[in-house]
Design an enzyme around this catalytic site. Sequence first.
Site, mmCIF file in Angstrom:
data_model
loop_
_atom_site.group_PDB
_atom_site.id
_atom_site.type_symbol
_atom_site.label_atom_id
_atom_site.label_comp_id
_atom_site.label_asym_id
_atom_site.label_seq_id
_atom_site.Cartn_x
_atom_site.Cartn_y
_atom_site.Cartn_z
ATOM 1 N N HIS A 76 1.000 -1.137 0.414
ATOM 2 C CA HIS A 76 0.197 0.037 0.238
ATOM 3 C C HIS A 76 1.112 1.420 -0.117
ATOM 4 O O HIS A 76 0.277 2.401 -0.782
ATOM 5 C CB HIS A 76 -0.655 -0.110 1.332
ATOM 6 N N HIS A 232 -9.098 -1.793 -4.601
ATOM 7 C CA HIS A 232 -8.386 -2.112 -3.711
ATOM 8 C C HIS A 232 -7.064 -3.826 -4.352
ATOM 9 O O HIS A 232 -5.597 -2.928 -4.277
ATOM 10 C CB HIS A 232 -8.837 -2.974 -2.169
ATOM 11 N N ASP A 236 -3.017 -3.358 -5.275
ATOM 12 C CA ASP A 236 -2.074 -4.118 -4.469
ATOM 13 C C ASP A 236 -1.009 -4.441 -5.340
ATOM 14 O O ASP A 236 -0.399 -4.129 -5.341
ATOM 15 C CB ASP A 236 -2.723 -5.091 -3.888
ATOM 16 N N HIS A 259 -0.967 -11.295 -5.214
ATOM 17 C CA HIS A 259 0.379 -10.462 -4.696
ATOM 18 C C HIS A 259 1.887 -11.991 -5.612
ATOM 19 O O HIS A 259 2.183 -11.677 -5.916
ATOM 20 C CB HIS A 259 0.730 -10.764 -3.507
HETATM 21 ZN ZN LIG Z 1 -3.869 -5.112 -0.029
#
Ligand SMILES: [Zn+2]
Length: 298
Positions: A76, A232, A236, A259
Amino acid sequence: MFQTTIQREVGTEGVGLHTGVFGHVRLLPAPADTGIVFRRPDLDNFAIEASGHNVARVSYATSLMKQGVLLSTTEHLLAAIYSSGIDNILIDIDSIEVPILDGSAEPFLELLDQAGIRRLRRRRRYLKVIKPVEVIEQDRRIGIYPASDFSVQCFVDFPHPLVGQQQIEMIVLPETFRHLLARARTFCFERDIEPLRSMGLIRGGSLNNAIVLTDGGVMNGPLRFPDEFGRHKALDLIGDLALLGLPLLGRVEAHKAGHALHTQLVSRLLADSSSWVITTEDRHLEETPVAAEAPAAD
Ligand SMILES: [Zn+2]
């Protein structure tokens, strides 16, 4: 286009989402060609460059590790820095994890607003994608493609009445990030809370730093956007792309990624030097070859 840093030192503090460890963050100006560098003042200022070369294990957050020194949940803060066009900055953190604050990038953006941006004398270098690179795992995939600016397309699909299929598509600029993504918060499903806790994760999680989705709704509404979840995930993604180490000229398409896939793409791209070039020319400079004289300081 010239490289930038921040004008003045600023700081904040808070607990890490996964470790629950309290830490202090200080952002400091850095000279040209430093890049984005984390330092651990609690470990003799040990430096960990925000680079795909330092990506450690990645599951529910992105962690960097160098010579056994770990720094977790970088995404973030890196999303705010990278989207703001800040090329050079030192990030001092005296703990193992970046504070989660409210679960979005907005508090970090406010911190950068306090810090101000300063232009340096050195020309900005871009990583310009010239050949597609893709990572595919079953129905999840991510790819990066040649483009004249930095854009993302991010698709999510969660079987939940408030989420479902959401897609974000945007050119990543300081203003678009601020208005479209920065306020979007981390989320988790109530049914995942106990399994995550038993894995030693989300020890710092609370209703103040994550949206919690119940079976049919949201425990701690209201949402900041109807599609806050997709936004969001795009946030990311941008935070993980900061690990490329240079501003990007390319288009990234993420389909149910996360991720692990984001950072695999970064590593694969960096490892394949035939898929990119480094250039000081951005599209706008090509259109207007006579750049204005820059009142800059180093
Ligand atoms: Zn996040």
